[in-house]
Scaffold this motif. Structure first.
Motif, short mmCIF file in Angstrom:
data_model
loop_
_atom_site.label_atom_id
_atom_site.label_comp_id
_atom_site.label_asym_id
_atom_site.label_seq_id
_atom_site.Cartn_x
_atom_site.Cartn_y
_atom_site.Cartn_z
N ASP A 198 9.95 -1.06 -11.11
CA ASP A 198 8.69 -1.28 -10.43
C ASP A 198 8.52 -0.23 -9.34
N PHE A 199 7.58 0.68 -9.53
CA PHE A 199 7.36 1.74 -8.56
C PHE A 199 6.05 1.52 -7.83
N SER A 200 6.10 1.67 -6.51
CA SER A 200 4.86 1.65 -5.74
C SER A 200 4.16 3.00 -5.91
N GLN A 232 -5.90 -0.26 -7.60
CA GLN A 232 -5.84 -1.13 -6.42
C GLN A 232 -4.71 -0.71 -5.49
N ASP A 233 -3.69 -0.01 -6.03
CA ASP A 233 -2.57 0.42 -5.19
C ASP A 233 -2.69 1.85 -4.72
N ARG A 290 -2.19 3.30 -1.05
CA ARG A 290 -1.87 2.26 -0.08
C ARG A 290 -0.47 2.50 0.44
N SER A 291 -0.29 2.30 1.74
CA SER A 291 1.06 2.38 2.28
C SER A 291 1.20 1.31 3.35
N ASP A 292 2.41 0.80 3.50
CA ASP A 292 2.65 -0.22 4.51
C ASP A 292 3.83 0.18 5.39
#
Lengths: 148, 71
Positions: A2-4, A69-70, A73-75
């Motif tokens: 699973d890669f962001s 949707q991703d 995006r960064s958190d």
């Protein structure tokens, strides 16, 4: 796996930079040799930058299209990983530059080998910058896989 | 793999909260789903603010969601 989006971006930047560097630097060192041609070096730099930008734009559009949707995006975890990787790449950059200075001084002092041409020194500096950027991207991927 | 000393019950509490998905929890607290995955696998310790946000969404006290391993 699973890669962001940020991790996919790091993979793409890493592979693109490695591929372009493997093509660019041997040609650049050859061009910067004794009697070096600055015109050819400038052509190689411009060509390398254009190639890298085109590769990365195509890659990032593709991964953004895969999960819109991703996209971008960064958190806080992405920011922490980025900060740690930037710090570590700074060490690589500093070490590389000190190595280059020592190399030039040693060549000059020992006089066993000729001091590198100015154009070759410029290519060495670019190489050190590229290596530090590769180290940063590899570090980011390492932290994403093993934990920040 | 590096394990954090901050432990959590996020996955269990998430299921108890009407089987909330990782994506739903991520969107509720402004994080990516992959960060929620990393938190649940204890590969990442969230910031204090993020921990409070997670606890609020799960409607549990902070100490029920997160604990510190003192070994």
């Amino acid at each position: 796996m699973d890669f962001s989006y940020q991790e996919k971006s790091a993979w793409g930047l890493l592979l693109g930079l490695v591929v372009v560097s493997l093509v660019y630097f041997p040609a650049a060192f050859a061009a910067a040799d004794v009697g070096g041609e600055i015109t050819k070096l400038v052509q190689l730099i411009v060509g390398g930058v254009i190639a890298l930008v085109v590769i990365e734009v195509i890659y990032h559009v593709a991964i953004a299209a895969g999960s819109p949707q991703d996209a971008d995006r960064s958190d806080e975890r992405d920011e922490l990983i980025n900060l740690k990787a930037e710090r570590n790449s700074g060490f690589v950059l500093g070490f590389g530059l000190f190595w280059l200075v020592g190399f030039i001084v040693a060549q000059s002092a020992l006089q066993a080998y000729p001091v590198p041409e100015p154009l070759a020194i410029a290519v060495y500096i670019l190489l050190i910058i590229a290596v530090s950027e590769i180290a940063k991207l590899a570090n980011q991927i390492w932290y994403y896989r093993t934990g920040a | 793999m590096k394990k954090c000393r901050v432990r959590n019950n996020v996955r269990k509490l998430r299921f108890e909260r009407n089987e909330m998905t990782q994506q739903q929890l991520a969107e509720s607290i402004g994080m990516t789903r992959q960060t929620i995955v990393a938190i649940e696998k204890e590969k990442y310790s969230p910031s204090l603010e993020a921990a409070f946000r997670i606890a609020r969404v799960l409607d549990k006290p902070l100490e029920s969601v997160f604990s510190y391993d003192q070994d």
